[in-house]
Design a protein around this motif. Structure first.
Motif, PDB file in Angstrom:
ATOM      1  N   ASN A 184       0.841  -1.287   0.266  1.00 25.33           N
ATOM      2  CA  ASN A 184      -0.175   0.079   0.099  1.00 25.33           C
ATOM      3  C   ASN A 184       0.867   1.335   0.025  1.00 25.33           C
ATOM      4  N   GLU A 185       0.120   2.506  -0.569  1.00 25.11           N
ATOM      5  CA  GLU A 185       0.916   3.596  -0.418  1.00 25.11           C
ATOM      6  C   GLU A 185       0.266   4.212   0.985  1.00 25.11           C
ATOM      7  N   LYS A 186       1.243   4.466   2.074  1.00 27.04           N
ATOM      8  CA  LYS A 186       0.932   5.067   3.152  1.00 27.04           C
ATOM      9  C   LYS A 186      -0.039   6.377   3.028  1.00 27.04           C
ATOM     10  N   ALA A 187       0.182   7.132   2.088  1.00 28.99           N
ATOM     11  CA  ALA A 187      -0.647   8.538   2.304  1.00 28.99           C
ATOM     12  C   ALA A 187      -1.902   8.253   1.924  1.00 28.99           C
ATOM     13  N   ALA A 188      -2.102   7.156   0.954  1.00 26.32           N
ATOM     14  CA  ALA A 188      -3.328   6.885   0.640  1.00 26.32           C
ATOM     15  C   ALA A 188      -4.227   5.934   1.090  1.00 26.32           C
ATOM     16  N   SER A 189      -3.625   5.338   2.170  1.00 28.31           N
ATOM     17  CA  SER A 189      -4.122   4.253   2.944  1.00 28.31           C
ATOM     18  C   SER A 189      -4.820   4.523   4.115  1.00 28.31           C
ATOM     19  N   PRO A 190      -5.811   3.882   4.584  1.00 28.68           N
ATOM     20  CA  PRO A 190      -6.372   4.336   5.985  1.00 28.68           C
ATOM     21  C   PRO A 190      -5.488   3.542   7.044  1.00 28.68           C
ATOM     22  N   ARG A 191      -5.979   3.921   8.220  1.00 29.04           N
ATOM     23  CA  ARG A 191      -4.939   3.360   9.321  1.00 29.04           C
ATOM     24  C   ARG A 191      -5.668   1.753   9.219  1.00 29.04           C
ATOM     25  N   TYR A 192      -4.775   0.625   9.275  1.00 28.33           N
ATOM     26  CA  TYR A 192      -5.250  -0.604   9.384  1.00 28.33           C
ATOM     27  C   TYR A 192      -4.631  -1.347  10.644  1.00 28.33           C
ATOM     28  N   TYR A 193      -5.708  -1.785  11.428  1.00 25.88           N
ATOM     29  CA  TYR A 193      -5.457  -2.584  12.888  1.00 25.88           C
ATOM     30  C   TYR A 193      -5.336  -4.131  12.770  1.00 25.88           C
ATOM     31  N   ALA A 194      -6.009  -4.522  11.759  1.00 29.28           N
ATOM     32  CA  ALA A 194      -5.914  -6.278  11.598  1.00 29.28           C
ATOM     33  C   ALA A 194      -6.470  -6.387  10.285  1.00 29.28           C
ATOM     34  N   MET A 195      -5.835  -7.723  10.026  1.00 31.32           N
ATOM     35  CA  MET A 195      -6.193  -8.314   8.718  1.00 31.32           C
ATOM     36  C   MET A 195      -6.498  -9.717   8.678  1.00 31.32           C
ATOM     37  N   CYS A 196      -7.138 -10.421   7.992  1.00 29.70           N
ATOM     38  CA  CYS A 196      -7.385 -11.834   7.705  1.00 29.70           C
ATOM     39  C   CYS A 196      -7.518 -11.947   6.379  1.00 29.70           C
ATOM     40  N   PHE A 197      -7.141 -13.274   5.895  1.00 25.16           N
ATOM     41  CA  PHE A 197      -7.458 -13.659   4.511  1.00 25.16           C
ATOM     42  C   PHE A 197      -8.705 -14.255   4.552  1.00 25.16           C
ATOM     43  N   SER A 198      -9.433 -14.291   3.207  1.00 20.13           N
ATOM     44  CA  SER A 198     -10.489 -15.071   3.034  1.00 20.13           C
ATOM     45  C   SER A 198     -10.169 -16.508   2.924  1.00 20.13           C
ATOM     46  N   ASN A 199     -11.059 -17.609   3.189  1.00 21.44           N
ATOM     47  CA  ASN A 199     -10.697 -18.906   3.086  1.00 21.44           C
ATOM     48  C   ASN A 199     -10.046 -19.197   1.852  1.00 21.44           C
ATOM     49  N   SER A 200     -10.624 -18.623   0.611  1.00 23.36           N
ATOM     50  CA  SER A 200      -9.735 -19.019  -0.532  1.00 23.36           C
ATOM     51  C   SER A 200      -8.531 -18.306  -0.666  1.00 23.36           C
ATOM     52  N   GLY A 201      -8.357 -17.366   0.057  1.00 20.42           N
ATOM     53  CA  GLY A 201      -7.084 -16.663  -0.065  1.00 20.42           C
ATOM     54  C   GLY A 201      -6.968 -15.492  -1.290  1.00 20.42           C
ATOM     55  N   PHE A 225      -9.453  -9.161   4.494  1.00 19.25           N
ATOM     56  CA  PHE A 225     -10.458  -8.171   4.991  1.00 19.25           C
ATOM     57  C   PHE A 225      -9.771  -7.598   5.950  1.00 19.25           C
ATOM     58  N   ALA A 226      -9.711  -6.042   6.150  1.00 21.28           N
ATOM     59  CA  ALA A 226      -8.946  -5.208   6.767  1.00 21.28           C
ATOM     60  C   ALA A 226      -9.922  -4.257   7.556  1.00 21.28           C
ATOM     61  N   THR A 227      -9.465  -4.412   8.988  1.00 20.56           N
ATOM     62  CA  THR A 227     -10.053  -3.126   9.766  1.00 20.56           C
ATOM     63  C   THR A 227      -9.520  -1.943   9.673  1.00 20.56           C
ATOM     64  N   THR A 228     -10.302  -1.001   9.876  1.00 23.26           N
ATOM     65  CA  THR A 228      -9.760   0.647   9.730  1.00 23.26           C
ATOM     66  C   THR A 228     -10.023   1.270  11.154  1.00 23.26           C
ATOM     67  N   GLY A 229      -9.222   2.500  10.939  1.00 26.88           N
ATOM     68  CA  GLY A 229      -9.331   3.382  12.274  1.00 26.88           C
ATOM     69  C   GLY A 229     -10.651   4.306  12.189  1.00 26.88           C
ATOM     70  N   ASP A 230     -11.202   4.367  10.793  1.00 27.22           N
ATOM     71  CA  ASP A 230     -12.462   5.088  10.990  1.00 27.22           C
ATOM     72  C   ASP A 230     -13.753   4.147  10.764  1.00 27.22           C
TER      73      ASP A 230
END
Length: 365
Positions: A195-212, A216-221
């Motif tokens: 990701n490009e830091k300036a264009a990305s939201p603050r991410y707190y956690a991620m997980c893959f879907s079962n298929s990969g 899925f990414a949680t965000t600060g907003d």
């Protein structure tokens, strides 16, 4: 190991099966005290034979059926503020551990030194020098690690840092085994910014879907982003929380996506049409950890470092109805909870003495 449960329990049967079970304490001290260890994360191995925990100081690997600390392995040479054995560095600070989903003995960790490390946690034998917490490989991200998640194929990871950057880490490039010399070599160039830091939201956690194929990414907003992998382009957003979201998990059956937020609620999303079918509100503090049972029928949650602000007990939610099917009594609020990959066993932290495990030693487990 005990024979795994393969038959799911119905909601009206679960309390009868779990109520008689008593927690087993896995303490690092032969004389457990009233102190509460700051267990920051825990992870089951692929078969459920091992449990990894980390505090800010070290990593410990437990045999899930042997609570005696003598049957565990301590890894104290982890994220010590330096990298790959370089001199100097500050106090050890481990942030996250997670077992590889396809290889029983491989554990990944990240921490304050900005590194990602792979460990072989087998007993000695096999690869020369491997086992008992042998470091297999590492790579440097540059900034303190915040989260990591394995791709279902067990060959890739996505790692987030506290400076809001996200990296793809190819484990195959980290570890290049030389069969001739029977040694591991480390690859220095083994991560790719996603990701490009300036264009990305603050991410707190991620997980893959079962298929990969998705992340899925949680965000600060608040909204959870569904991202294409590996392009990380946004496919869809799920808006179900009024504050930041901290935890996300795809159910083993694939029919539910659970999201935990700073508003103390858990949203359950039906993945058939991506609507929020249930909003679980019995939690009393921010939800920073989420775990589905092996059959995807039940859900448990923890509050991370915010647990001190919540109430005690683990509510076990029934995913299909959103009801609380059973509550496990605890002395303190729960920081992190995780279901066994094949049984109705649940490990959790937050009580005095150390890690606790509901399930082993009972016929109904």
């Amino acid at each position: 190991m005990s024979r795994p449960i393969t038959r799911p329990l119905k909601k009206d049967v679960l309390p009868t099966a779990m109520k008689p079970l008593k927690p087993v304490l896995f303490s690092e001290s032969p004389r457990p005290s009233l102190l509460v260890p700051n267990i920051r994360a825990l992870s089951w191995s692929a078969t459920g034979g091992l449990l990894a925990t980390c505090t800010s100081a070290h990593i410990r690997i437990w045999n899930s059926e042997r609570p005696n600390v003598k049957s565990s392995t301590e890894i104290r040479s982890g994220h010590n503020g330096s990298f790959a054995g370089s001199p100097g560095g500050s106090a050890t600070a481990v942030e996250k551990v997670m077992f590889c989903p396809t290889t029983e003995n491989v554990l990944a960790s990240t921490g304050q030194d900005g590194g990602v490390r792979l460990w072989d946690v087998r007993v000695p034998g096999g690869v020369a020098g491997a086992g008992k917490g042998t470091q297999l490989a590492d790579c440097k991200l540059g900034d303190p690690g915040l989260f990591l998640t394995w791709h279902p194929n067990g060959q890739e990871m996505v790692v987030g840092t506290k400076d809001d950057n996200v990296h793809a880490v190819d484990v195959r490039r980290m570890m290049d085994f030389d069969s001739a010399s029977n040694t591991w070599t480390l690859e220095p160039s083994n991560r790719t910014p996603l990701n490009e830091k300036a264009a990305s939201p603050r991410y707190y956690a991620m997980c893959f879907s079962n298929s990969g194929r998705e992340v899925f990414a949680t965000t600060g907003d608040g909204p959870v982003k569904i991202l294409d992998y590996p392009s990380m382009s946004i496919l869809h957003s799920l808006s179900g929380h009024s504050y930041a979201t901290y935890a996300v998990q795809h159910s083993p059956r694939g029919d539910w996506l659970a999201v935990g937020g700073g508003d103390s609620s858990i949203s359950l999303w039906d993945t058939n049409d991506w609507h929020c079918a249930h909003n679980l509100t019995s939690h009393t503090s921010a939800v920073r950890e989420i775990s589905f049972s092996f059959d995807g029928a039940y859900l448990a949650a923890g509050s991370g470092t915010d647990a001190r602000d919540g109430s005690s007990g683990i509510d076990i939610y029934h995913a299909d109805t959103g009801d609380v099917a059973h509550t496990i009594d605890t002395s303190n609020p729960v920081t992190v909870a995780a279901w066994h990959p094949f049984k109705y066993w649940i490990a959790y932290a937050g009580d005095p003495g150390g890690l606790k495990l509901i399930g082993p030693g009972s016929p109904s487990a």
